[in-house]
Design a protein around this motif. Structure first.
Motif, PDB file in Angstrom:
ATOM      1  N   ILE A   6      19.785   0.155 -16.962  1.00  0.00           N
ATOM      2  CA  ILE A   6      19.098   0.733 -15.803  1.00  0.00           C
ATOM      3  C   ILE A   6      18.434  -0.415 -15.064  1.00  0.00           C
ATOM      4  CG2 ILE A   6      17.191   2.214 -15.072  1.00  0.00           C
ATOM      5  CD1 ILE A   6      17.826   3.969 -17.511  1.00  0.00           C
ATOM      6  N   HIS A   7      18.728  -0.565 -13.779  1.00  0.00           N
ATOM      7  CA  HIS A   7      18.124  -1.644 -13.001  1.00  0.00           C
ATOM      8  C   HIS A   7      16.631  -1.413 -12.828  1.00  0.00           C
ATOM      9  CE1 HIS A   7      16.848  -3.864  -9.416  1.00  0.00           C
ATOM     10  NE2 HIS A   7      17.727  -4.766  -9.823  1.00  0.00           N
ATOM     11  N   HIS A   8      16.268  -0.211 -12.368  1.00  0.00           N
ATOM     12  CA  HIS A   8      14.859   0.147 -12.282  1.00  0.00           C
ATOM     13  C   HIS A   8      14.716   1.663 -12.190  1.00  0.00           C
ATOM     14  CE1 HIS A   8      15.730   0.022  -7.888  1.00  0.00           C
ATOM     15  NE2 HIS A   8      14.767   0.929  -7.793  1.00  0.00           N
ATOM     16  N   VAL A   9      13.539   2.118 -12.514  1.00  0.00           N
ATOM     17  CA  VAL A   9      13.158   3.516 -12.355  1.00  0.00           C
ATOM     18  C   VAL A   9      12.010   3.516 -11.362  1.00  0.00           C
ATOM     19  CG1 VAL A   9      12.225   5.547 -13.513  1.00  0.00           C
ATOM     20  CG2 VAL A   9      13.839   4.068 -14.712  1.00  0.00           C
ATOM     21  N   ALA A  10      12.071   4.386 -10.353  1.00  0.00           N
ATOM     22  CA  ALA A  10      11.045   4.386  -9.307  1.00  0.00           C
ATOM     23  C   ALA A  10      10.275   5.703  -9.291  1.00  0.00           C
ATOM     24  CB  ALA A  10      11.687   4.151  -7.938  1.00  0.00           C
ATOM     25  N   TYR A  11       8.988   5.563  -9.067  1.00  0.00           N
ATOM     26  CA  TYR A  11       8.082   6.696  -8.949  1.00  0.00           C
ATOM     27  C   TYR A  11       7.287   6.529  -7.662  1.00  0.00           C
ATOM     28  CZ  TYR A  11       9.019   7.207 -13.936  1.00  0.00           C
ATOM     29  OH  TYR A  11       9.629   7.356 -15.145  1.00  0.00           O
ATOM     30  N   ARG A  12       6.575   7.535  -7.282  1.00  0.00           N
ATOM     31  CA  ARG A  12       5.697   7.445  -6.128  1.00  0.00           C
ATOM     32  C   ARG A  12       4.295   7.103  -6.605  1.00  0.00           C
ATOM     33  NH1 ARG A  12       4.471  12.001  -1.490  1.00  0.00           N
ATOM     34  NH2 ARG A  12       3.163  10.649  -0.217  1.00  0.00           N
ATOM     35  N   CYS A  13       3.553   6.366  -5.774  1.00  0.00           N
ATOM     36  CA  CYS A  13       2.156   6.072  -6.069  1.00  0.00           C
ATOM     37  C   CYS A  13       1.349   6.243  -4.786  1.00  0.00           C
ATOM     38  CB  CYS A  13       2.004   4.657  -6.630  1.00  0.00           C
ATOM     39  SG  CYS A  13       2.403   3.333  -5.465  1.00  0.00           S
ATOM     40  N   LYS A  14       0.046   6.359  -4.937  1.00  0.00           N
ATOM     41  CA  LYS A  14      -0.826   6.477  -3.766  1.00  0.00           C
ATOM     42  C   LYS A  14      -1.104   5.134  -3.129  1.00  0.00           C
ATOM     43  CE  LYS A  14      -3.198  10.648  -5.245  1.00  0.00           C
ATOM     44  NZ  LYS A  14      -4.473  11.292  -5.527  1.00  0.00           N
ATOM     45  N   ASP A  15      -1.233   4.085  -3.938  1.00  0.00           N
ATOM     46  CA  ASP A  15      -1.628   2.761  -3.457  1.00  0.00           C
ATOM     47  C   ASP A  15      -0.858   1.713  -4.259  1.00  0.00           C
ATOM     48  OD1 ASP A  15      -3.100   0.226  -3.443  1.00  0.00           O
ATOM     49  OD2 ASP A  15      -4.702   1.318  -2.418  1.00  0.00           O
ATOM     50  N   ALA A  16       0.080   1.030  -3.618  1.00  0.00           N
ATOM     51  CA  ALA A  16       0.948   0.078  -4.317  1.00  0.00           C
ATOM     52  C   ALA A  16       0.153  -1.074  -4.927  1.00  0.00           C
ATOM     53  CB  ALA A  16       2.025  -0.449  -3.375  1.00  0.00           C
ATOM     54  N   LEU A  17      -0.780  -1.636  -4.196  1.00  0.00           N
ATOM     55  CA  LEU A  17      -1.559  -2.762  -4.713  1.00  0.00           C
ATOM     56  C   LEU A  17      -2.387  -2.331  -5.922  1.00  0.00           C
ATOM     57  CD1 LEU A  17      -2.504  -5.684  -4.570  1.00  0.00           C
ATOM     58  CD2 LEU A  17      -4.231  -4.960  -2.898  1.00  0.00           C
ATOM     59  N   GLN A  18      -3.062  -1.205  -5.819  1.00  0.00           N
ATOM     60  CA  GLN A  18      -3.866  -0.694  -6.939  1.00  0.00           C
ATOM     61  C   GLN A  18      -2.974  -0.424  -8.152  1.00  0.00           C
ATOM     62  OE1 GLN A  18      -5.540   3.193  -6.264  1.00  0.00           O
ATOM     63  NE2 GLN A  18      -6.986   3.002  -7.947  1.00  0.00           N
ATOM     64  N   THR A  19      -1.800   0.129  -7.932  1.00  0.00           N
ATOM     65  CA  THR A  19      -0.874   0.419  -9.026  1.00  0.00           C
ATOM     66  C   THR A  19      -0.426  -0.864  -9.710  1.00  0.00           C
ATOM     67  OG1 THR A  19      -0.131   2.458  -7.981  1.00  0.00           O
ATOM     68  CG2 THR A  19       1.347   1.474  -9.610  1.00  0.00           C
ATOM     69  N   ALA A  20      -0.028  -1.866  -8.915  1.00  0.00           N
ATOM     70  CA  ALA A  20       0.409  -3.146  -9.477  1.00  0.00           C
ATOM     71  C   ALA A  20      -0.709  -3.795 -10.279  1.00  0.00           C
ATOM     72  CB  ALA A  20       0.880  -4.080  -8.369  1.00  0.00           C
ATOM     73  N   ARG A  21      -1.914  -3.773  -9.755  1.00  0.00           N
ATOM     74  CA  ARG A  21      -3.055  -4.367 -10.470  1.00  0.00           C
ATOM     75  C   ARG A  21      -3.337  -3.623 -11.775  1.00  0.00           C
ATOM     76  NH1 ARG A  21      -7.011  -5.784  -5.361  1.00  0.00           N
ATOM     77  NH2 ARG A  21      -5.987  -7.759  -4.861  1.00  0.00           N
ATOM     78  N   TRP A  22      -3.191  -2.297 -11.769  1.00  0.00           N
ATOM     79  CA  TRP A  22      -3.441  -1.508 -12.978  1.00  0.00           C
ATOM     80  C   TRP A  22      -2.468  -1.918 -14.085  1.00  0.00           C
ATOM     81  CZ3 TRP A  22      -1.357   1.568 -16.624  1.00  0.00           C
ATOM     82  CH2 TRP A  22      -2.227   2.344 -17.390  1.00  0.00           C
ATOM     83  N   TYR A  23      -1.191  -1.980 -13.765  1.00  0.00           N
ATOM     84  CA  TYR A  23      -0.204  -2.339 -14.783  1.00  0.00           C
ATOM     85  C   TYR A  23      -0.394  -3.768 -15.268  1.00  0.00           C
ATOM     86  CZ  TYR A  23       2.321   2.020 -14.732  1.00  0.00           C
ATOM     87  OH  TYR A  23       2.653   3.342 -14.893  1.00  0.00           O
ATOM     88  N   GLU A  24      -0.797  -4.681 -14.396  1.00  0.00           N
ATOM     89  CA  GLU A  24      -1.043  -6.052 -14.834  1.00  0.00           C
ATOM     90  C   GLU A  24      -2.295  -6.135 -15.698  1.00  0.00           C
ATOM     91  OE1 GLU A  24      -1.262 -10.645 -13.324  1.00  0.00           O
ATOM     92  OE2 GLU A  24      -0.902  -9.074 -11.854  1.00  0.00           O
ATOM     93  N   GLN A  25      -3.365  -5.495 -15.263  1.00  0.00           N
ATOM     94  CA  GLN A  25      -4.635  -5.562 -15.998  1.00  0.00           C
ATOM     95  C   GLN A  25      -4.538  -4.916 -17.373  1.00  0.00           C
ATOM     96  OE1 GLN A  25      -7.904  -3.640 -13.997  1.00  0.00           O
ATOM     97  NE2 GLN A  25      -9.277  -3.860 -15.724  1.00  0.00           N
ATOM     98  N   HIS A  26      -3.931  -3.747 -17.441  1.00  0.00           N
ATOM     99  CA  HIS A  26      -3.966  -2.981 -18.684  1.00  0.00           C
ATOM    100  C   HIS A  26      -2.755  -3.180 -19.586  1.00  0.00           C
ATOM    101  CE1 HIS A  26      -7.620  -1.072 -17.429  1.00  0.00           C
ATOM    102  NE2 HIS A  26      -7.055  -0.697 -16.310  1.00  0.00           N
ATOM    103  N   LEU A  27      -1.594  -3.510 -19.016  1.00  0.00           N
ATOM    104  CA  LEU A  27      -0.382  -3.615 -19.820  1.00  0.00           C
ATOM    105  C   LEU A  27       0.304  -4.968 -19.688  1.00  0.00           C
ATOM    106  CD1 LEU A  27       1.074  -0.040 -19.233  1.00  0.00           C
ATOM    107  CD2 LEU A  27      -0.335  -0.848 -21.126  1.00  0.00           C
ATOM    108  N   ASP A  28      -0.319  -5.911 -18.977  1.00  0.00           N
ATOM    109  CA  ASP A  28       0.205  -7.265 -18.813  1.00  0.00           C
ATOM    110  C   ASP A  28       1.606  -7.275 -18.202  1.00  0.00           C
ATOM    111  OD1 ASP A  28      -0.205  -9.999 -18.889  1.00  0.00           O
ATOM    112  OD2 ASP A  28       0.777 -10.225 -20.836  1.00  0.00           O
ATOM    113  N   MET A  29       1.891  -6.312 -17.342  1.00  0.00           N
ATOM    114  CA  MET A  29       3.172  -6.230 -16.645  1.00  0.00           C
ATOM    115  C   MET A  29       2.971  -6.818 -15.243  1.00  0.00           C
ATOM    116  SD  MET A  29       4.164  -2.399 -18.005  1.00  0.00           S
ATOM    117  CE  MET A  29       5.568  -2.158 -16.939  1.00  0.00           C
TER     118      MET A  29
END
Length: 123
Positions: A6-29
């Motif tokens: 699977i190349h990628h799975v996509a979902y909807r989010c309210k705020d792309a920057l906030q979402t990216a920061r959340w995954y980096e901060q909490h899951l090191d992604m």
């Protein structure tokens, strides 16, 4: 045709920057790509969006769309909450417990399941 991965799975989010920061901060992604467009390439429809791609490790990509001009998103009222989830695998029980502790320290309370842990949050 046999799918290789699977190349990628996509979902909807309210705020792309906030979402990216959340995954980096909490899951090191880490955020690996952002695409901002005013029209949908496949249809030509005018619909501005931000499409972000997050490295989930081993060639796996988790993607999100921020759709600022669309009505606010909601859940499918006919689908139970417990059925919609994202399951991530880690290398060991120690890593899982460390991640659980980091999330709890950030005020995100895990919900135990049968043989694993899942976390309830809305990034």
């Amino acid at each position: 045709m046999l799918v290789q991965k699977i190349h990628h799975v996509a979902y909807r989010c309210k705020d792309a920057l906030q979402t990216a920061r959340w995954y980096e901060q909490h899951l090191d992604m880490k955020l690996v790509l952002c695409i901002a467009e005013d029209t949908v390439p496949s249809t030509g429809e005018a619909d501005p969006y931000m499409h972000i791609f997050i490295d989930a490790g081993q060639g796996n990509i988790l993607a999100f769309f921020e759709l600022p001009t669309q009505p606010e998103m909601g859940r499918d009222p006919n689908t139970p909450v417990w059925t919609q989830h994202l399951a991530l695998e880690v290398g060991s029980m120690d890593e899982l417990l460390a991640a659980k502790q980091r999330l709890q320290n950030a005020g995100i309370e895990p919900r135990p399941r049968t043989a694993d842990w899942s976390w309830s949050t809305t990034p």
